[in-house]
Write a protein that holds these residues in place. Structure first.
Motif, PDB file in Angstrom:
ATOM      1  N   ALA A  91       0.889  -1.122  -0.128  1.00  0.00           N
ATOM      2  CA  ALA A  91       0.051  -0.017   0.159  1.00  0.00           C
ATOM      3  C   ALA A  91       0.806   1.264   0.104  1.00  0.00           C
ATOM      4  O   ALA A  91       0.628   2.272  -0.833  1.00  0.00           O
ATOM      5  N   PHE A  92       1.897   1.215   0.868  1.00  0.00           N
ATOM      6  CA  PHE A  92       2.730   2.442   0.898  1.00  0.00           C
ATOM      7  C   PHE A  92       3.567   2.404  -0.586  1.00  0.00           C
ATOM      8  O   PHE A  92       3.751   3.510  -0.962  1.00  0.00           O
ATOM      9  N   ALA A  93       3.883   1.335  -1.109  1.00  0.00           N
ATOM     10  CA  ALA A  93       4.679   1.320  -2.378  1.00  0.00           C
ATOM     11  C   ALA A  93       3.545   1.907  -3.586  1.00  0.00           C
ATOM     12  O   ALA A  93       4.053   2.848  -4.432  1.00  0.00           O
ATOM     13  N   ILE A  94       2.278   1.626  -3.448  1.00  0.00           N
ATOM     14  CA  ILE A  94       1.510   2.205  -4.302  1.00  0.00           C
ATOM     15  C   ILE A  94       1.113   3.889  -4.066  1.00  0.00           C
ATOM     16  O   ILE A  94       0.823   4.283  -5.167  1.00  0.00           O
ATOM     17  N   PRO A 143      13.479   3.078   0.722  1.00  0.00           N
ATOM     18  CA  PRO A 143      13.278   3.776  -0.288  1.00  0.00           C
ATOM     19  C   PRO A 143      12.284   3.183  -1.462  1.00  0.00           C
ATOM     20  O   PRO A 143      11.852   2.127  -1.497  1.00  0.00           O
ATOM     21  N   ILE A 144      11.586   3.921  -2.142  1.00  0.00           N
ATOM     22  CA  ILE A 144      10.688   3.642  -3.392  1.00  0.00           C
ATOM     23  C   ILE A 144      11.677   3.739  -4.467  1.00  0.00           C
ATOM     24  O   ILE A 144      12.503   4.487  -5.049  1.00  0.00           O
ATOM     25  N   GLY A 167      16.376  -2.880   1.675  1.00  0.00           N
ATOM     26  CA  GLY A 167      15.372  -3.527   0.674  1.00  0.00           C
ATOM     27  C   GLY A 167      14.889  -2.096   0.254  1.00  0.00           C
ATOM     28  O   GLY A 167      15.320  -1.080   0.650  1.00  0.00           O
ATOM     29  N   VAL A 168      13.765  -2.504  -0.586  1.00  0.00           N
ATOM     30  CA  VAL A 168      13.198  -1.287  -1.233  1.00  0.00           C
ATOM     31  C   VAL A 168      11.538  -1.534  -1.385  1.00  0.00           C
ATOM     32  O   VAL A 168      11.145  -2.956  -1.614  1.00  0.00           O
ATOM     33  N   LEU A 169      10.785  -0.712  -1.740  1.00  0.00           N
ATOM     34  CA  LEU A 169       9.429  -0.722  -2.198  1.00  0.00           C
ATOM     35  C   LEU A 169       9.498  -0.774  -3.515  1.00  0.00           C
ATOM     36  O   LEU A 169       9.908   0.430  -4.020  1.00  0.00           O
ATOM     37  N   LEU A 170       8.758  -1.534  -4.361  1.00  0.00           N
ATOM     38  CA  LEU A 170       8.903  -1.566  -5.710  1.00  0.00           C
ATOM     39  C   LEU A 170       7.394  -0.772  -6.095  1.00  0.00           C
ATOM     40  O   LEU A 170       6.426  -1.174  -5.745  1.00  0.00           O
ATOM     41  N   GLU A 171       7.660   0.364  -6.507  1.00  0.00           N
ATOM     42  CA  GLU A 171       6.390   1.444  -6.625  1.00  0.00           C
ATOM     43  C   GLU A 171       5.304   0.595  -7.469  1.00  0.00           C
ATOM     44  O   GLU A 171       5.457   0.126  -8.716  1.00  0.00           O
ATOM     45  N   SER A 210       9.856  -7.400   9.184  1.00  0.00           N
ATOM     46  CA  SER A 210      10.124  -6.198   9.820  1.00  0.00           C
ATOM     47  C   SER A 210       9.645  -4.835   9.196  1.00  0.00           C
ATOM     48  O   SER A 210       9.016  -4.128   9.713  1.00  0.00           O
ATOM     49  N   LEU A 211       9.861  -5.063   7.878  1.00  0.00           N
ATOM     50  CA  LEU A 211       9.379  -4.018   7.103  1.00  0.00           C
ATOM     51  C   LEU A 211       8.027  -4.125   6.879  1.00  0.00           C
ATOM     52  O   LEU A 211       7.171  -2.925   7.074  1.00  0.00           O
TER      53      LEU A 211
END
Length: 360
Positions: A199-202, A223-224, A248-252, A272-273
């Motif tokens: 949801a944060f990635a979106i 990060p994104i 790690g990353v959030l994939l947009e 944890s993320l």
């Protein structure tokens, strides 16, 4: 007298054979490394014919992790006594096979965990483990990660060529290989779609607030990575700019990707993320996502450095004297649409009319 001696000898021979079979049976059943008193004898036995005994134990090692540990202990014992070179190619090949079985089982176990946690649905997600400089075990495409079996796991090389396995590797393999190429210290990767993190990635919101000590120390900033079409060559390029300074990353508009020293580590970072994203989201609903002060964050950064965790860390915020945290994100305002208001009015009116009818 002669008959007595003959019978006596026959008796002793039978007794001797019985003891021989018992001793031989115990030798095969009991691993001397479990008994410190017999440890030196075990090493001597291995020094005499290491290939024979290691191969024999390797064949037994396919069922339990305990057996795998036994193998590792024996190899260490051989190595310490200068006998490592006596292991022939057949033995080394079998030991590599046993090691791969161990890693495949671990991938299946973690797959079950991420499925039960709700981090994936249907055939989503993928995982991988580096087993040598040029070999990787990776999950297949088109299979639920909650129901993996060891024979489904695919072995590939650094170029993505399939070395072993009947299934096709995940279509997102390029993303994994890029991380391994850029980070020789990384030995495992997890990619899933946990609801809160996704949801944060979106929403395009990185996890970079210093909201909890644990996330500051152990997770750092996430990060994104800009949106790129999944499975394309562009995805690795989007991840590349973040891989050296983060865990790690959030994939947009896609999901989350984490990496670690082993698969358990990569999984726990993902856990944890997702936990941090969930806490962050709940705090935002309360308009209470307050960030720790820079002073407190600096103390946490020092703690992080002492335990050897690298990567970028949330900065914290300036706070008035006596305040430990402060909200700097905009106040979340919630308003009802005209349609929502009409639904509420209709339901309330219906209840009022029903109550009036009861008294008429």
């Amino acid at each position: 007298m002669k008959n007595y001696k003959r019978n006596d000898l026959k008796h002793h021979a039978n007794v001797g054979m019985v003891f021989f079979y018992i001793a031989n049976n115990l030798k095969n059943r009991i691993n001397p490394f479990f008994f410190p008193v017999l440890g030196n004898q075990a090493i001597m036995r291995l020094e005499m014919r290491p290939e024979e005994y290691v191969i024999k134990d390797a064949k037994k090692a396919q069922d339990t992790e305990a057996d795998l540990l036994i193998i590792e202990n024996k190899i260490a014992a051989i190595s310490e006594n200068g006998k490592k070179n006596s292991l022939n190619e057949q033995t080394e090949s079998r030991l590599i096979m046993i090691s791969e079985i161990k890693y495949k089982k671990q991938i299946c176990e973690i797959g079950k965990r991420i499925y039960e946690q709700g981090f994936i649905a249907a055939n989503n997600g993928n995982m991988s483990i580096r087993i040598s400089d040029n070999e990787f075990l990776i999950t297949p495409t088109g299979v639920s990660k909650g129901f993996l079996t060891p024979e489904m796991i695919v072995k590939v090389d650094r170029q993505g060529n399939v070395l072993d396995g009947e299934y096709l590797p995940t279509s997102e393999m390029k993303m994994h290989l890029l991380v391994y190429q850029e980070r020789p210290d990384i030995h495992a990767i997890v990619h899933v779609h946990p609801p809160y993190a996704t949801a944060f990635a979106i929403a395009g919101i990185p996890l970079d607030q210093a909201i909890m000590p644990e996330s500051v120390i152990y997770l750092g900033t996430i990060p994104i990575a800009e949106y790129r079409t999944p499975s394309s060559e562009e995805v690795p390029n989007a991840v590349k700019q973040h891989v050296h300074d983060h865990q790690g990353v959030l994939l947009e508009n896609h999901g989350a990707l984490t990496w670690g020293k082993d698969l358990e580590h990569a999984y726990y970072i993902m856990e944890s993320l997702e936990f941090t994203a969930k806490i962050n989201w709940i705090a935002k609903q309360l308009n209470g996502d307050r960030e720790l002060s820079k002073k407190h964050v600096q103390t946490l950064v020092e703690m992080k450095s002492k335990v050897g965790i690298k990567g970028m860390t949330p900065q914290g915020v300036e706070t008035p004297d006596g305040h430990h945290a402060k909200k700097i994100t905009p106040i979340r305002e919630q308003s009802l649409s005209e349609q929502e208001l009409n639904i509420i009015i209709e339901r309330v009116s219906e209840k009022i009319i029903n109550e009036l009818k009861k008294h008429l």
